[in-house]
Write a protein that holds these residues in place. Sequence first.
Motif, PDB file in Angstrom:
ATOM      1  N   LYS A 160       0.291 -27.773   6.749  1.00  0.00           N
ATOM      2  CA  LYS A 160      -0.843 -27.295   7.628  1.00  0.00           C
ATOM      3  C   LYS A 160      -0.817 -25.750   7.746  1.00  0.00           C
ATOM      4  O   LYS A 160      -1.956 -25.118   7.635  1.00  0.00           O
ATOM      5  N   LEU A 161       0.280 -25.087   7.675  1.00  0.00           N
ATOM      6  CA  LEU A 161       0.432 -23.735   7.966  1.00  0.00           C
ATOM      7  C   LEU A 161       1.377 -23.081   6.947  1.00  0.00           C
ATOM      8  O   LEU A 161       2.411 -23.617   6.410  1.00  0.00           O
ATOM      9  N   VAL A 162       0.931 -21.894   6.397  1.00  0.00           N
ATOM     10  CA  VAL A 162       1.676 -21.334   5.122  1.00  0.00           C
ATOM     11  C   VAL A 162       1.950 -19.890   5.591  1.00  0.00           C
ATOM     12  O   VAL A 162       1.173 -19.138   5.739  1.00  0.00           O
ATOM     13  N   PHE A 163       3.170 -19.457   5.976  1.00  0.00           N
ATOM     14  CA  PHE A 163       3.582 -18.249   6.482  1.00  0.00           C
ATOM     15  C   PHE A 163       4.122 -17.414   5.318  1.00  0.00           C
ATOM     16  O   PHE A 163       5.156 -17.899   4.467  1.00  0.00           O
ATOM     17  N   ILE A 164       3.485 -16.206   5.338  1.00  0.00           N
ATOM     18  CA  ILE A 164       4.008 -15.213   4.404  1.00  0.00           C
ATOM     19  C   ILE A 164       4.105 -13.800   5.000  1.00  0.00           C
ATOM     20  O   ILE A 164       3.148 -13.224   5.777  1.00  0.00           O
ATOM     21  N   CYS A 165       5.248 -13.291   5.137  1.00  0.00           N
ATOM     22  CA  CYS A 165       5.763 -12.104   5.779  1.00  0.00           C
ATOM     23  C   CYS A 165       5.474 -10.811   4.799  1.00  0.00           C
ATOM     24  O   CYS A 165       6.231 -10.967   3.649  1.00  0.00           O
ATOM     25  N   ASN A 166       4.553 -10.081   5.406  1.00  0.00           N
ATOM     26  CA  ASN A 166       4.203  -8.965   4.518  1.00  0.00           C
ATOM     27  C   ASN A 166       4.112  -7.714   5.152  1.00  0.00           C
ATOM     28  O   ASN A 166       2.966  -7.696   5.974  1.00  0.00           O
ATOM     29  N   PRO A 167       4.840  -6.832   5.162  1.00  0.00           N
ATOM     30  CA  PRO A 167       6.139  -6.756   4.460  1.00  0.00           C
ATOM     31  C   PRO A 167       6.980  -7.876   4.978  1.00  0.00           C
ATOM     32  O   PRO A 167       7.149  -8.041   6.022  1.00  0.00           O
ATOM     33  N   GLU A 196       2.345  -9.389   9.514  1.00  0.00           N
ATOM     34  CA  GLU A 196       2.086  -8.013   9.437  1.00  0.00           C
ATOM     35  C   GLU A 196       2.871  -7.250  10.670  1.00  0.00           C
ATOM     36  O   GLU A 196       2.418  -6.483  10.958  1.00  0.00           O
ATOM     37  N   ALA A 197       4.219  -7.821  10.963  1.00  0.00           N
ATOM     38  CA  ALA A 197       4.770  -7.186  12.155  1.00  0.00           C
ATOM     39  C   ALA A 197       5.147  -5.454  11.720  1.00  0.00           C
ATOM     40  O   ALA A 197       5.376  -4.698  12.603  1.00  0.00           O
ATOM     41  N   TYR A 198       5.242  -5.273  10.394  1.00  0.00           N
ATOM     42  CA  TYR A 198       5.642  -4.055   9.807  1.00  0.00           C
ATOM     43  C   TYR A 198       4.600  -3.339   9.264  1.00  0.00           C
ATOM     44  O   TYR A 198       4.788  -2.364   8.523  1.00  0.00           O
ATOM     45  N   ILE A 199       3.385  -3.726   9.533  1.00  0.00           N
ATOM     46  CA  ILE A 199       2.151  -3.207   8.714  1.00  0.00           C
ATOM     47  C   ILE A 199       1.836  -1.696   9.027  1.00  0.00           C
ATOM     48  O   ILE A 199       1.344  -1.059   8.005  1.00  0.00           O
ATOM     49  N   GLU A 204      -1.860  -0.062   3.873  1.00  0.00           N
ATOM     50  CA  GLU A 204      -2.721  -0.280   2.943  1.00  0.00           C
ATOM     51  C   GLU A 204      -2.584  -1.790   2.394  1.00  0.00           C
ATOM     52  O   GLU A 204      -3.431  -2.370   1.659  1.00  0.00           O
ATOM     53  N   TYR A 205      -1.547  -2.466   2.595  1.00  0.00           N
ATOM     54  CA  TYR A 205      -1.230  -3.810   2.170  1.00  0.00           C
ATOM     55  C   TYR A 205      -1.987  -4.710   3.531  1.00  0.00           C
ATOM     56  O   TYR A 205      -1.868  -5.903   3.251  1.00  0.00           O
ATOM     57  N   SER A 206      -2.525  -4.609   4.575  1.00  0.00           N
ATOM     58  CA  SER A 206      -3.137  -5.388   5.623  1.00  0.00           C
ATOM     59  C   SER A 206      -4.236  -6.051   4.864  1.00  0.00           C
ATOM     60  O   SER A 206      -5.141  -5.637   4.183  1.00  0.00           O
ATOM     61  N   VAL A 207      -4.228  -7.369   5.325  1.00  0.00           N
ATOM     62  CA  VAL A 207      -5.429  -8.137   4.996  1.00  0.00           C
ATOM     63  C   VAL A 207      -6.381  -8.465   6.109  1.00  0.00           C
ATOM     64  O   VAL A 207      -7.186  -9.482   6.031  1.00  0.00           O
ATOM     65  N   ALA A 208      -6.065  -7.627   7.304  1.00  0.00           N
ATOM     66  CA  ALA A 208      -6.941  -8.025   8.347  1.00  0.00           C
ATOM     67  C   ALA A 208      -8.454  -8.067   8.152  1.00  0.00           C
ATOM     68  O   ALA A 208      -9.208  -8.677   8.640  1.00  0.00           O
ATOM     69  N   ASN A 209      -8.591  -7.077   7.049  1.00  0.00           N
ATOM     70  CA  ASN A 209     -10.153  -6.905   6.759  1.00  0.00           C
ATOM     71  C   ASN A 209     -10.948  -7.931   6.026  1.00  0.00           C
ATOM     72  O   ASN A 209     -12.022  -8.099   5.995  1.00  0.00           O
ATOM     73  N   LEU A 210     -10.035  -9.003   5.489  1.00  0.00           N
ATOM     74  CA  LEU A 210     -10.374 -10.440   5.004  1.00  0.00           C
ATOM     75  C   LEU A 210     -10.907 -11.470   5.868  1.00  0.00           C
ATOM     76  O   LEU A 210     -11.393 -12.445   5.457  1.00  0.00           O
ATOM     77  N   LEU A 211     -10.602 -10.897   7.454  1.00  0.00           N
ATOM     78  CA  LEU A 211     -10.848 -12.318   8.419  1.00  0.00           C
ATOM     79  C   LEU A 211     -12.350 -12.599   8.347  1.00  0.00           C
ATOM     80  O   LEU A 211     -12.638 -14.089   8.336  1.00  0.00           O
ATOM     81  N   ALA A 212     -13.152 -12.079   7.904  1.00  0.00           N
ATOM     82  CA  ALA A 212     -14.543 -12.330   8.028  1.00  0.00           C
ATOM     83  C   ALA A 212     -14.782 -13.195   6.986  1.00  0.00           C
ATOM     84  O   ALA A 212     -15.933 -14.128   6.725  1.00  0.00           O
ATOM     85  N   SER A 213     -14.154 -13.053   5.749  1.00  0.00           N
ATOM     86  CA  SER A 213     -14.285 -13.860   4.586  1.00  0.00           C
ATOM     87  C   SER A 213     -13.709 -15.089   4.217  1.00  0.00           C
ATOM     88  O   SER A 213     -14.064 -16.067   3.532  1.00  0.00           O
ATOM     89  N   ASN A 216      -9.777 -19.518   6.941  1.00  0.00           N
ATOM     90  CA  ASN A 216      -8.299 -20.159   6.726  1.00  0.00           C
ATOM     91  C   ASN A 216      -7.263 -18.902   6.836  1.00  0.00           C
ATOM     92  O   ASN A 216      -5.948 -19.247   6.759  1.00  0.00           O
ATOM     93  N   LEU A 217      -7.541 -17.880   7.161  1.00  0.00           N
ATOM     94  CA  LEU A 217      -6.676 -16.708   7.404  1.00  0.00           C
ATOM     95  C   LEU A 217      -6.319 -16.522   8.826  1.00  0.00           C
ATOM     96  O   LEU A 217      -7.415 -16.287   9.417  1.00  0.00           O
ATOM     97  N   VAL A 218      -4.996 -16.020   8.896  1.00  0.00           N
ATOM     98  CA  VAL A 218      -4.537 -15.595  10.273  1.00  0.00           C
ATOM     99  C   VAL A 218      -3.631 -14.693  10.010  1.00  0.00           C
ATOM    100  O   VAL A 218      -2.771 -14.477   9.021  1.00  0.00           O
ATOM    101  N   VAL A 219      -3.679 -13.528  10.786  1.00  0.00           N
ATOM    102  CA  VAL A 219      -2.855 -12.370  10.786  1.00  0.00           C
ATOM    103  C   VAL A 219      -2.156 -12.121  12.148  1.00  0.00           C
ATOM    104  O   VAL A 219      -2.601 -12.122  13.124  1.00  0.00           O
ATOM    105  N   LEU A 220      -0.821 -11.968  12.038  1.00  0.00           N
ATOM    106  CA  LEU A 220       0.058 -11.882  13.090  1.00  0.00           C
ATOM    107  C   LEU A 220       0.388 -10.247  13.058  1.00  0.00           C
ATOM    108  O   LEU A 220       0.943  -9.779  12.269  1.00  0.00           O
ATOM    109  N   ARG A 221       0.513  -9.586  14.314  1.00  0.00           N
ATOM    110  CA  ARG A 221       0.696  -8.383  14.741  1.00  0.00           C
ATOM    111  C   ARG A 221       1.736  -8.448  15.861  1.00  0.00           C
ATOM    112  O   ARG A 221       1.872  -9.240  16.669  1.00  0.00           O
ATOM    113  N   THR A 222       2.227  -7.045  16.119  1.00  0.00           N
ATOM    114  CA  THR A 222       3.281  -6.689  17.111  1.00  0.00           C
ATOM    115  C   THR A 222       3.422  -5.130  17.561  1.00  0.00           C
ATOM    116  O   THR A 222       2.948  -4.697  16.605  1.00  0.00           O
ATOM    117  N   LEU A 223       3.652  -5.046  18.797  1.00  0.00           N
ATOM    118  CA  LEU A 223       3.674  -3.631  19.310  1.00  0.00           C
ATOM    119  C   LEU A 223       5.280  -3.206  19.154  1.00  0.00           C
ATOM    120  O   LEU A 223       5.861  -2.296  19.687  1.00  0.00           O
TER     121      LEU A 223
END
Length: 379
Positions: A160-167, A196-199, A204-213, A216-223
């Motif tokens: 159901k969920l496929v996790f990819i840590c990048n970086p 994308e905890a370390y983005i 330049e490797y972020s895929v957050a700008n692909l959310l509109a397209s 099935n994309l989810v992006v995780l971030r942190t402070l």
Amino acid sequence: MEKTAEPTALASPLTLAERLARPELLDLTPYQSARRLGGQGDIWINANESPFNNVDTATLDLSKLNRYPECQPPELIKAYSEYSGVSAQKIVASRGADEAIELLIRAFCIPGVDSIACFGPTYGMYTISASTFNVGVKALNLSVEYGLPTSYVDEVRGAKLVFICNPNNPTGTVIEKAIIEQAIKALPDALVVIDEAYIEFCPEYSVANLLASYPNLVVLRTLSKAFALAGARCGFMLANEAVIEIIMRVIAPYPVPLPVSEVATQALSSTGVARMKEQVTELNKQGARLTAAISAYCDQFCGEKLGGADSRARVLKPNGNYVLAEFDDVAKVAALLQGSGVVARAYKDPRLAKAIRFSFSSKAETDFIVNLFESQLTD
């Protein structure tokens, strides 16, 4: 007369808590965070924390601590929307990215039926969180160069969920944005979760700008990392509105405490973002010095003369605020660090048995570690 066998000792009886617990939890090894592992020393570079403390406590408004906070504080969501370029309707604030991982599993995976997939060696909480909810894990290995394996689409099918840590943590390696997009396209029936905890260290490797397209994309971030707020525990899930709506059905009533919201909003101000970028530049500078010193050590002590090309140590190019190095003499290096009061991170994963991860730190601490490695070199 045949001697009768002595009765075997009875196994220790289970406690009440163990008898009541879900059986699969009794064999579960909890995630070994840096704080759980502990250590002794003066220089702590084992948790990828920022050495900076930026909070201006004088400007915080804590006058309403007698009231429950907003579930999703509007000012915080607005601030992260402006920073990330993602619309507020696509953002959920959580107790770090760790809570976001659990929310996704709770919301989309049926215990005892469904599964997630991830690619190791990587952040351990994907597997731990799934296991605590009795959700299966398809644990695939990253390639030799820490990229996605060639047959991953077939192997993760059904998850159901496929996790990819990048970086990726702990290797610090990155997967090209085009390859991430290919994975999103190839798995239309799963949520592809890009951590994308370390983005901020390689935006330049972020895929957050692909959310509109891609729905099935989810992006995780942190402070916790670049924004130097590890102790505040504030993270974000970025996803399309349909995913956000499901997540809001299972989220806790008050996931963001008022002090956390105040501190996080302050960090996301124009001044805070500018300061973060300056500090990222400084951390990358110190990280380059640290990486060079470790590489020089490896060139001298982990080369062919110590066991041939196959046993040569490897220092991976860092893309986060840490560098992972593999040593032929890892026990010697670990003892050197421990004896000098430096607390770094080692691993039990078989692929990382010879590896140590070093977080980037201040100039003063980097000076100490660089000098420590240089002191081992011979002319």
